[in-house]
Design a protein around this motif. Structure first.
Motif, PDB file in Angstrom:
ATOM      1  N   GLY A  37       0.815  -1.209   0.000  1.00  0.00           N
ATOM      2  CA  GLY A  37       0.000   0.000   0.000  1.00  0.00           C
ATOM      3  C   GLY A  37       0.851   1.261   0.000  1.00  0.00           C
ATOM      4  N   ARG A  38       1.893   1.255   0.793  1.00  0.00           N
ATOM      5  CA  ARG A  38       2.782   2.415   0.834  1.00  0.00           C
ATOM      6  C   ARG A  38       3.504   2.581  -0.497  1.00  0.00           C
ATOM      7  NH1 ARG A  38       7.154   2.129   5.424  1.00  0.00           N
ATOM      8  NH2 ARG A  38       7.909   0.468   4.034  1.00  0.00           N
ATOM      9  N   ALA A  39       3.910   1.468  -1.123  1.00  0.00           N
ATOM     10  CA  ALA A  39       4.579   1.535  -2.422  1.00  0.00           C
ATOM     11  C   ALA A  39       3.648   2.110  -3.483  1.00  0.00           C
ATOM     12  CB  ALA A  39       5.058   0.145  -2.829  1.00  0.00           C
ATOM     13  N   MET A  40       2.361   1.748  -3.426  1.00  0.00           N
ATOM     14  CA  MET A  40       1.397   2.298  -4.380  1.00  0.00           C
ATOM     15  C   MET A  40       1.262   3.809  -4.205  1.00  0.00           C
ATOM     16  SD  MET A  40      -1.566  -0.671  -4.372  1.00  0.00           S
ATOM     17  CE  MET A  40      -2.608   0.201  -5.544  1.00  0.00           C
ATOM     18  N   ALA A  41       1.274   4.257  -2.951  1.00  0.00           N
ATOM     19  CA  ALA A  41       1.192   5.699  -2.692  1.00  0.00           C
ATOM     20  C   ALA A  41       2.421   6.424  -3.238  1.00  0.00           C
ATOM     21  CB  ALA A  41       1.063   5.941  -1.195  1.00  0.00           C
ATOM     22  N   GLN A  42       3.595   5.792  -3.151  1.00  0.00           N
ATOM     23  CA  GLN A  42       4.809   6.395  -3.690  1.00  0.00           C
ATOM     24  C   GLN A  42       4.740   6.510  -5.208  1.00  0.00           C
ATOM     25  OE1 GLN A  42       7.607   3.577  -1.921  1.00  0.00           O
ATOM     26  NE2 GLN A  42       8.358   5.162  -0.532  1.00  0.00           N
ATOM     27  N   ILE A  43       4.190   5.488  -5.854  1.00  0.00           N
ATOM     28  CA  ILE A  43       4.073   5.512  -7.314  1.00  0.00           C
ATOM     29  C   ILE A  43       3.078   6.589  -7.748  1.00  0.00           C
ATOM     30  CG2 ILE A  43       3.334   4.178  -9.333  1.00  0.00           C
ATOM     31  CD1 ILE A  43       4.391   1.680  -7.852  1.00  0.00           C
ATOM     32  N   GLU A  44       2.003   6.726  -7.011  1.00  0.00           N
ATOM     33  CA  GLU A  44       1.037   7.785  -7.310  1.00  0.00           C
ATOM     34  C   GLU A  44       1.694   9.163  -7.186  1.00  0.00           C
ATOM     35  OE1 GLU A  44      -3.360   9.422  -5.851  1.00  0.00           O
ATOM     36  OE2 GLU A  44      -2.453   7.654  -4.924  1.00  0.00           O
ATOM     37  N   ALA A  45       2.537   9.325  -6.158  1.00  0.00           N
ATOM     38  CA  ALA A  45       3.235  10.598  -5.971  1.00  0.00           C
ATOM     39  C   ALA A  45       4.201  10.865  -7.127  1.00  0.00           C
ATOM     40  CB  ALA A  45       3.993  10.583  -4.645  1.00  0.00           C
ATOM     41  N   ILE A  46       4.848   9.816  -7.637  1.00  0.00           N
ATOM     42  CA  ILE A  46       5.749   9.972  -8.782  1.00  0.00           C
ATOM     43  C   ILE A  46       4.967  10.457 -10.003  1.00  0.00           C
ATOM     44  CG2 ILE A  46       7.173   8.687 -10.437  1.00  0.00           C
ATOM     45  CD1 ILE A  46       8.037   6.897  -8.069  1.00  0.00           C
ATOM     46  N   ALA A  47       3.803   9.835 -10.244  1.00  0.00           N
ATOM     47  CA  ALA A  47       2.983  10.234 -11.392  1.00  0.00           C
ATOM     48  C   ALA A  47       2.561  11.697 -11.275  1.00  0.00           C
ATOM     49  CB  ALA A  47       1.756   9.329 -11.489  1.00  0.00           C
ATOM     50  N   THR A  48       2.119  12.093 -10.090  1.00  0.00           N
ATOM     51  CA  THR A  48       1.669  13.470  -9.886  1.00  0.00           C
ATOM     52  C   THR A  48       2.809  14.464 -10.061  1.00  0.00           C
ATOM     53  OG1 THR A  48       0.000  12.673  -8.315  1.00  0.00           O
ATOM     54  CG2 THR A  48       0.511  15.029  -8.274  1.00  0.00           C
ATOM     55  N   SER A  49       4.007  14.090  -9.602  1.00  0.00           N
ATOM     56  CA  SER A  49       5.145  15.014  -9.651  1.00  0.00           C
ATOM     57  C   SER A  49       5.574  15.352 -11.070  1.00  0.00           C
ATOM     58  CB  SER A  49       6.331  14.420  -8.888  1.00  0.00           C
ATOM     59  OG  SER A  49       6.851  13.271  -9.550  1.00  0.00           O
ATOM     60  N   VAL A  50       5.289  14.460 -12.033  1.00  0.00           N
ATOM     61  CA  VAL A  50       5.684  14.722 -13.432  1.00  0.00           C
ATOM     62  C   VAL A  50       4.498  15.154 -14.288  1.00  0.00           C
ATOM     63  CG1 VAL A  50       7.645  13.141 -13.303  1.00  0.00           C
ATOM     64  CG2 VAL A  50       5.415  12.277 -14.078  1.00  0.00           C
ATOM     65  N   GLY A  51       3.370  15.436 -13.638  1.00  0.00           N
ATOM     66  CA  GLY A  51       2.209  15.891 -14.392  1.00  0.00           C
ATOM     67  C   GLY A  51       1.306  14.784 -14.881  1.00  0.00           C
ATOM     68  N   GLY A  52       1.418  13.596 -14.282  1.00  0.00           N
ATOM     69  CA  GLY A  52       0.576  12.472 -14.686  1.00  0.00           C
ATOM     70  C   GLY A  52      -0.528  12.203 -13.685  1.00  0.00           C
ATOM     71  N   PHE A  53      -1.138  11.013 -13.794  1.00  0.00           N
ATOM     72  CA  PHE A  53      -2.238  10.668 -12.905  1.00  0.00           C
ATOM     73  C   PHE A  53      -2.383   9.147 -12.840  1.00  0.00           C
ATOM     74  CE2 PHE A  53      -3.796  11.226 -17.196  1.00  0.00           C
ATOM     75  CZ  PHE A  53      -4.622  10.127 -17.401  1.00  0.00           C
ATOM     76  N   VAL A  54      -3.149   8.677 -11.840  1.00  0.00           N
ATOM     77  CA  VAL A  54      -3.430   7.248 -11.696  1.00  0.00           C
ATOM     78  C   VAL A  54      -4.614   6.898 -12.586  1.00  0.00           C
ATOM     79  CG1 VAL A  54      -4.158   5.420 -10.126  1.00  0.00           C
ATOM     80  CG2 VAL A  54      -2.508   7.135  -9.357  1.00  0.00           C
ATOM     81  N   PHE A  55      -4.416   5.935 -13.466  1.00  0.00           N
ATOM     82  CA  PHE A  55      -5.472   5.526 -14.393  1.00  0.00           C
ATOM     83  C   PHE A  55      -6.323   4.406 -13.800  1.00  0.00           C
ATOM     84  CE2 PHE A  55      -6.940   2.916 -18.017  1.00  0.00           C
ATOM     85  CZ  PHE A  55      -7.690   3.865 -18.686  1.00  0.00           C
ATOM     86  N   ALA A  56      -5.684   3.471 -13.062  1.00  0.00           N
ATOM     87  CA  ALA A  56      -6.405   2.358 -12.442  1.00  0.00           C
ATOM     88  C   ALA A  56      -5.549   1.797 -11.317  1.00  0.00           C
ATOM     89  CB  ALA A  56      -6.719   1.264 -13.466  1.00  0.00           C
ATOM     90  N   SER A  57      -6.203   1.192 -10.307  1.00  0.00           N
ATOM     91  CA  SER A  57      -5.456   0.584  -9.207  1.00  0.00           C
ATOM     92  C   SER A  57      -6.286  -0.514  -8.570  1.00  0.00           C
ATOM     93  CB  SER A  57      -5.073   1.634  -8.158  1.00  0.00           C
ATOM     94  OG  SER A  57      -6.227   2.179  -7.541  1.00  0.00           O
ATOM     95  N   ASP A  58      -5.599  -1.457  -7.915  1.00  0.00           N
ATOM     96  CA  ASP A  58      -6.268  -2.573  -7.241  1.00  0.00           C
ATOM     97  C   ASP A  58      -5.395  -3.011  -6.068  1.00  0.00           C
ATOM     98  OD1 ASP A  58      -8.407  -4.721  -7.237  1.00  0.00           O
ATOM     99  OD2 ASP A  58      -6.608  -5.950  -7.373  1.00  0.00           O
ATOM    100  N   TYR A  59      -6.046  -3.421  -4.982  1.00  0.00           N
ATOM    101  CA  TYR A  59      -5.324  -3.817  -3.766  1.00  0.00           C
ATOM    102  C   TYR A  59      -6.087  -4.970  -3.125  1.00  0.00           C
ATOM    103  CZ  TYR A  59      -2.834  -3.169   0.704  1.00  0.00           C
ATOM    104  OH  TYR A  59      -2.058  -3.339   1.837  1.00  0.00           O
ATOM    105  N   SER A  60      -5.383  -6.069  -2.808  1.00  0.00           N
ATOM    106  CA  SER A  60      -6.070  -7.243  -2.275  1.00  0.00           C
ATOM    107  C   SER A  60      -5.188  -7.972  -1.262  1.00  0.00           C
ATOM    108  CB  SER A  60      -6.450  -8.201  -3.413  1.00  0.00           C
ATOM    109  OG  SER A  60      -5.290  -8.627  -4.116  1.00  0.00           O
ATOM    110  N   SER A  61      -5.838  -8.827  -0.440  1.00  0.00           N
ATOM    111  CA  SER A  61      -5.137  -9.593   0.593  1.00  0.00           C
ATOM    112  C   SER A  61      -4.996 -11.044   0.161  1.00  0.00           C
ATOM    113  CB  SER A  61      -5.900  -9.524   1.916  1.00  0.00           C
ATOM    114  OG  SER A  61      -6.008  -8.195   2.380  1.00  0.00           O
ATOM    115  N   ARG A  62      -3.888 -11.675   0.606  1.00  0.00           N
ATOM    116  CA  ARG A  62      -3.662 -13.081   0.334  1.00  0.00           C
ATOM    117  C   ARG A  62      -4.003 -13.899   1.583  1.00  0.00           C
ATOM    118  NH1 ARG A  62       1.617 -11.555  -1.622  1.00  0.00           N
ATOM    119  NH2 ARG A  62       2.555 -12.931  -0.069  1.00  0.00           N
ATOM    120  N   PRO A  63      -4.166 -15.220   1.435  1.00  0.00           N
ATOM    121  CA  PRO A  63      -4.477 -16.056   2.599  1.00  0.00           C
ATOM    122  C   PRO A  63      -3.420 -15.982   3.700  1.00  0.00           C
ATOM    123  CG  PRO A  63      -4.935 -17.250   0.582  1.00  0.00           C
ATOM    124  CD  PRO A  63      -4.245 -15.981   0.175  1.00  0.00           C
ATOM    125  N   ASP A  64      -2.159 -15.700   3.346  1.00  0.00           N
ATOM    126  CA  ASP A  64      -1.101 -15.646   4.350  1.00  0.00           C
ATOM    127  C   ASP A  64      -1.045 -14.294   5.071  1.00  0.00           C
ATOM    128  OD1 ASP A  64      -0.133 -14.015   2.397  1.00  0.00           O
ATOM    129  OD2 ASP A  64       1.732 -15.104   2.049  1.00  0.00           O
TER     130      ASP A  64
END
Length: 212
Positions: A37-64
């Protein structure tokens, strides 16, 4: 050509004059992350910093108990390499695939076809404005509708191509470190006093029969 100047081939001069149209895409896999989750937030910040945006995202839990994620960002074409370099620093790279396609020829071809269709449209409009029979007017109207339909279709294809050129696409999958599951305990059958009494009685009866 200026006397004494360098001779430049015509083809090279044309290529230099054309603004190259490049479609850039990247697929990146980040693995063994501490916090997806934190890594996804960092990637979103990278996109915003260069004038981009998040087009799609997904986050899910595994059995472990760990998490997986995916995020797709769109960034300006000129900031593509900067964005990819930033994503490389977010976590461990499991896989990265970068693809750059030169679509200049497609762009030039679509633009030329649109111009040709627009010239034909203008000629048909001139014919339509002239005095003619009803059949002539109907025929011109039909041809005009066909030409305008082709123009809209070509312009739609050109808009899609321009969008792909102006905004690059970067798809990132994220995987956290796996959490070891506790070992499975062996299933122990519960103690049954009744079963032991019945077994002892059967043994006693068997001994008595043998004595008789």
């Amino acid at each position: 050509m200026v006397a004494g100047g360098p001779s430049i081939p015509f083809g090279a001069a044309v290529s230099a004059a054309i603004d190259r149209k490049l479609v850039r895409e990247a697929d990146v896999a980040l693995v063994d992350l501490e916090d997806a989750g934190r890594a996804m937030a960092q990637i979103e910040a990278i996109a915003t910093s260069v004038g981009g945006f998040v087009f799609a995202s997904d986050y899910s839990s595994r059995p472990d108990g760990a998490h997986d994620g995916s995020i797709t960002i769109r960034v300006p074409g000129e900031a593509f390499e900067q964005a990819v370099a930033g994503i490389r620093k977010v976590g461990k790279i499991g896989r990265i695939n970068v693809n750059v396609e030169d679509v200049t020829d497609q762009y030039v071809d679509l633009d030329a076809r649109i111009r040709n269709e627009e010239r034909e449209e203008q000629e048909l409009i001139k014919l339509y404005n002239r005095q003619g029979t009803l059949n002539d007017i109907i025929t011109v109207e039909q041809k005009l509708a066909e030409v305008r339909g082709r123009i809209e279709q070509l312009k739609g294809s050109l808009r899609v191509l321009e969008n792909q050129v102006s905004l690059s696409t970067i798809r990132v999958t994220l995987t956290e470190k796996g959490v070891p599951l506790p070992p499975l305990e062996e299933e122990v059958e519960p103690y049954s006093a009744r079963w032991h009494v019945q077994r002892a009685w059967r043994a006693l009866v068997s001994v008595g029969r043998s004595l008789l």
